[in-house]
Write an enzyme that holds these catalytic residues in place. Sequence first.
Site, PDB file in Angstrom:
ATOM      1  N   SER A 141       4.674  -3.350  -8.473  1.00  0.00           N
ATOM      2  CA  SER A 141       3.744  -3.207  -7.356  1.00  0.00           C
ATOM      3  C   SER A 141       4.067  -4.238  -6.271  1.00  0.00           C
ATOM      4  O   SER A 141       5.111  -4.129  -5.627  1.00  0.00           O
ATOM      5  CB  SER A 141       2.308  -3.318  -7.864  1.00  0.00           C
ATOM      6  OG  SER A 141       1.392  -2.905  -6.882  1.00  0.00           O
TER       7      SER A 141
ATOM      8  N   HIS B 279       3.267   3.013  -7.047  1.00  0.00           N
ATOM      9  CA  HIS B 279       2.069   3.796  -7.442  1.00  0.00           C
ATOM     10  C   HIS B 279       2.026   5.155  -6.742  1.00  0.00           C
ATOM     11  O   HIS B 279       0.956   5.621  -6.349  1.00  0.00           O
ATOM     12  CB  HIS B 279       0.792   3.016  -7.118  1.00  0.00           C
ATOM     13  CG  HIS B 279       0.725   1.646  -7.692  1.00  0.00           C
ATOM     14  ND1 HIS B 279       0.865   1.386  -9.035  1.00  0.00           N
ATOM     15  CD2 HIS B 279       0.549   0.431  -7.085  1.00  0.00           C
ATOM     16  CE1 HIS B 279       0.760   0.076  -9.239  1.00  0.00           C
ATOM     17  NE2 HIS B 279       0.574  -0.522  -8.074  1.00  0.00           N
TER      18      HIS B 279
END
Length: 234
Positions: free
Chosen positions: A124, A159
């Site tokens: 991330s 994501h």
Amino acid sequence: MRQIIALGGGGFSMEPENTLLDTYILKQSGKENPKICFIPTASGDSENYIQRFYGFFQNQNCRPSHLSLFRPPTRDLESYILDKDIIYVGGGNTKNLLALWKDWGLDIILKKAWNQGILLAGISAGSICWFEEGVTDSFGDGLEPLHCLGFLKGSNCPHYDGEAERRPAYHNLIGTNKIQAGIAADDGVAIHYIEQEISKIVSSRPTSKAYRVYNENKVVETELPTEFLGAQKG
């Protein structure tokens, strides 16, 4: 050999029962018992996050440690980092991560580590940070582009399948030329760069993929070949 492994999501923090991505990272160091250092800056050095890191990696064939900028282990951060085989950067607020790293000079140290062959990895925020630009929710309201370290060319969106707004936001930013073309990764996907080129894309989930996204008078999304690591266990 300079290596970066960028995770769209997954690993010990998101799927603790699925070890495929983290064991893949450990293998890429080429060491039998690698020194792996977790940098949880983006989470504000969350104690829970740090404990989850140790909870997994203490049971693997490696020597885990972590670097907190709120409680630094030493004044000599450069020697501390350059002694490691793998640097694993956690998720959280990418804007704050970059600001703190630059203030401490950690961005320069990490570039030196990369150039010396220390494997850089992250999830991330810990994926976005290595690229020229990334799609981030660091500002608290919606998804926006962010200038990052630029070790890798183009932009990055993690994501991609895990958060409903990610794909449309990335398409919109690329389509309106607010961010340059780049690579999007689903949760459970790791993009392995050698030098600055994609060497391999692997996943911990059978249907998770990575995509090249770019603007050619319209936004084009091309699925990239992704190897499901679990298939090796059959």
